[in-house]
Design an enzyme around this catalytic site. Structure first.
Site, PDB file in Angstrom:
ATOM      1  N   LYS A 183      42.928  32.276  39.291  1.00  0.00           N
ATOM      2  CA  LYS A 183      43.967  32.240  38.249  1.00  0.00           C
ATOM      3  C   LYS A 183      43.790  31.122  37.219  1.00  0.00           C
ATOM      4  O   LYS A 183      44.781  30.514  36.795  1.00  0.00           O
ATOM      5  CB  LYS A 183      45.357  32.107  38.905  1.00  0.00           C
TER       6      LYS A 183
ATOM      7  N   ASP B 196      51.789  32.239  49.025  1.00  0.00           N
ATOM      8  CA  ASP B 196      53.039  32.781  48.461  1.00  0.00           C
ATOM      9  C   ASP B 196      53.396  34.155  49.038  1.00  0.00           C
ATOM     10  O   ASP B 196      54.576  34.488  49.184  1.00  0.00           O
ATOM     11  CB  ASP B 196      53.001  32.823  46.919  1.00  0.00           C
TER      12      ASP B 196
HETATM   13  C1  BGC Z   1      45.378  33.927  45.148  1.00  0.00           C
HETATM   14  C2  BGC Z   1      46.294  34.268  46.300  1.00  0.00           C
HETATM   15  C3  BGC Z   1      47.726  34.415  45.808  1.00  0.00           C
HETATM   16  C4  BGC Z   1      47.775  35.375  44.630  1.00  0.00           C
HETATM   17  C5  BGC Z   1      49.177  35.530  44.075  1.00  0.00           C
HETATM   18  C6  BGC Z   1      45.555  34.897  43.999  1.00  0.00           C
HETATM   19  O1  BGC Z   1      44.797  34.500  42.913  1.00  0.00           O
HETATM   20  O2  BGC Z   1      44.032  33.947  45.572  1.00  0.00           O
HETATM   21  O3  BGC Z   1      46.236  33.269  47.281  1.00  0.00           O
HETATM   22  O4  BGC Z   1      48.512  34.882  46.841  1.00  0.00           O
HETATM   23  O5  BGC Z   1      46.928  34.921  43.610  1.00  0.00           O
HETATM   24  O6  BGC Z   1      49.702  34.328  43.637  1.00  0.00           O
END
Ligand code: BGC
Length: 447
Positions: A155, A191
Site C-alpha cells: 500500500k 486489520d
Molecule cells: C496488507 C494486509 C491488510 C490489507 C488491508 C494489505 O496490503 O498486506 O495485511 O490486511 O492490506 O488493509
C-alpha cells in the site's frame, strides 16, 4: 451505449462465470499451499497463523489501548469492554505525514510512540499499565500473539530496515525511548482479524473478516489441525485458529495473468512494489482510480473521449481518486450531478453526454471486476470451511462508500456458491479498536 473503442478497452475487465470459477480453483490450490508446512515457504498466499484462537463471547471485560496503522488514518484508541457485550471507545486520529511512509524506521516508530504518549497524557492514563493491541495491517509472520515479523511493505509504504524485524519490538523500544507511558504491547494483529473479532462480538456466525479499502485481505476461522504452520497444531486444546490469508499476494507467481489487463501491468510498474500484491492491485482502492485514469487517457489519445480538450490534471499519476468511481456510479442513469463534479475537478470544461456515459462505463467495469475477484476470494474461503451458513464482517473505504459494492459482491457470490449456502455481508464497526481490544484483553489475561 458507450463508444466501441471504450467497449474494446474494458473487455478484459468483464470476467465471465467460467473465468471466475477458474480463479476460485486456482486460489483454493494456493491457499492449501500456504497452510501446509512443507509448501508454505514457497506459497504466495501465505495463510499466516494469527495466534488468535478464541472468538469473543461477549463477556470480555477490561480496559485496553489499541493502535491502528496501515489504513487511511493512524489512530489511537482506548476501549473499555464492559463484560455485557458492550464496549465504550474513545479515539483520536492523528494526521499521518505521508513522508513517514517512505522515511526511516526510527521516524515511523517514534511518531507512533509520540502519538500514543500524547493520547495517554490527554486522557490521564500516563500512570496506568494498560495492555495494548497493535493493529498493523501489513503481512507479518507471527511467532506468537505479540511477535510479528514484517514480511513486506504494501500500500505505498516503503520504510527501509523494517522488513525482517519484529515490529512489536521496534514499537516497544520506541515507547521506552520516550519513557512517557507504561504500556506493554500484548498483541499484534492484522486489520482483518480485528474486523472478524469485532463482528463476531455481536454475531456468533461470523467466520470471515474482510477488508476492501486502500488494500485488500481476508482472514477466516480454520480448524487448528489444518493450521500446520502453528507449532502446536496437533496438540492444541483449542479447535480453531484464525488464519490471516494475505490474499493480496495471490497471482504474484503468474497464476492470475489470465485475468489481468495491460492497464494492470502499467499500474504495477509504477508502484513501489512491482510484481507484488497482484490480486490487491486488481481490487483495492489504492489502485482502482489509477486504472480508470489509464483507460481514460488512452481514450483521449485516440480522440474518443473529451474531444479536443486537454486537462493537465488527468495526465498526473494517481490524480483520479478511487472516490470518483463512487461518485460517478452513484448518479442515477441519465443524471450527472456527481459525474459533473468529477469532470470539473479533473479539469475538463466541456459537458458532453457521451463522455459521461463512457466514463461511467469505464468506472463500472473496474469496480465490478474488483467485486467479482473479491467474491471469488470469499467463495474460496467459504468452500474451504465447508459450511452452509456464514456471516462476513467487512470494513474498508471501498466497501463502505462505493454505492454498488455490497450488491455486486452479493450477486457474484450467489453465482459462484453451491446452492443452499447462506451468507450475510455486514459492515464491521471498529475492528481496529474493538477487535484489537478483544484480542489484547484475552492476551493480557493469559499472560
Ligand atoms: C496488507 C494486509 C491488510 C490489507 C488491508 C494489505 O496490503 O498486506 O495485511 O490486511 O492490506 O488493509
Amino acid at each position: 451505449m458507450a463508444h466501441p473503442e471504450v467497449e474494446n478497452a474494458i473487455k478484459g475487465f468483464l470476467l465471465d462465470q467460467e473465468k471466475m470459477a477458474e480463479v476460485v480453483d486456482r486460489m483454493t490450490k494456493e491457499m492449501k499451499m500456504g497452510l501446509a508446512k512443507d509448501t508454505h515457504p514457497r506459497a504466495v498466499i501465505k495463510c499466516f497463523v494469527s495466534y488468535v484462537q478464541d472468538l469473543p463471547t461477549g463477556k470480555e471485560r477490561g480496559k485496553c489501548l489499541a493502535l491502528d496503522l496501515g489504513g487511511s488514518n493512524f489512530r489511537v484508541l482506548l476501549v473499555t469492554l464492559n463484560g455485557d457485550g458492550s464496549a465504550d471507545i474513545q479515539s483520536k486520529s492523528y494526521v499521518f505525514p505521508s513522508t513517514l511512509m517512505t522515511g526511516t524506521s526510527d521516524e515511523l516508530f517514534d511518531f507512533i510512540a509520540a502519538s500514543l504518549g500524547n493520547f495517554c497524557i490527554e486522557n490521564g492514563l500516563e500512570n496506568e499499565a494498560l495492555p495494548l493491541g497493535f493493529t498493523f495491517s501489513f503481512p507479518c509472520q507471527q511467532k506468537g500473539i505479540n511477535k510479528g515479523t514484517l514480511v513486506a511493505w504494501t500500500k505505498g509504504f516503503n520504510v527501509p530496515g523494517v522488513v525482517g524485524k519484529n515490529v512489536v519490538e521496534l514499537l516497544q523500544q520506541a515507547i521506552e525511548r520516550r519513557g512517557e507511558v507504561r504500556i506493554s504491547i500484548v498483541a499484534i494483529l492484522n486489520d482483518t482479524v480485528g474486523t472478524l473479532m469485532s463482528c463476531a462480538f455481536h454475531n456468533r456466525n461470523c467466520r470471515i473478516g474482510l477488508i476492501v479499502g486502500t488494500g485488500t485481505n481476508a482472514c477466516y476461522v480454520e480448524k487448528t489441525v489444518n493450521a500446520e504452520c502453528f507449532e502446536h497444531y496437533q496438540t492444541s486444546p483449542k479447535q480453531s485458529m484464525i488464519i490471516n490469508c494475505e490474499w493480496g499476494a495471490f497471482g504474484d507467481n503468474g497464476v492470475l495473468d489470465f485475468v489481468r489487463t495491460s492497464y494492470d501491468r502499467i499500474v504495477d510498474k509504477v508502484t513501489p512494489n512491482p510484481g507484488r500484491q497482484t490480486f490487491e492491485k486488481c481490487i483495492s482502492g489504492m489502485y482502482m482510480g489509477e486504472i480508470v485514469r489509464l483507460i481514460v487517457i488512452e481514450m483521449m489519445a485516440k480522440g474518443v473521449m473529451f474531444h479536443g480538450e486537454t486537462s493537465q490534471q488527468i495526465q498526473n499519476r494517481w490524480s483520479f481518486q478511487t472516490a470518483y468511481l463512487s461518485d460517478v456510479e452513484s448518479d442515477p442513469i441519465g443524471e450527472y450531478r456527481h459525474t459533473n463534479k468529477v469532470i470539473r475537478e479533473m479539469g475538463f470544461l466541456g459537458n458532453n453526454e457521451a463522455d459521461k456515459i463512457n466514463l461511467r462505463r469505464i468506472c463500472e467495469a473496474v469496480s465490478s471486476r474488483s467485486a467479482k475477484l473479491c467474491a471469488c476470494g470469499l467463495v474460496t474461503l467459504i468452500n474451504k470451511m465447508n459450511i452452509n451458513e456464514v456471516v462476513v464482517g467487512i470494513d474498508g473505504s471501498v466497501y463502505r462508500y462505493h454505492p454498488k459494492y455490497h450488491d455486486l459482491l452479493t450477486m457474484y457470490m450467489k453465482q459462484l456458491l453451491k446452492p443452499g449456502v447462506k451468507f450475510e455481508l455486514t459492515v464491521s464497526e471498529d475492528g481496529s479498536g474493538k477487535g484489537a481490544a478483544l484480542v489484547a484483553a484475552t492476551a493480557a489475561q493469559s499472560k
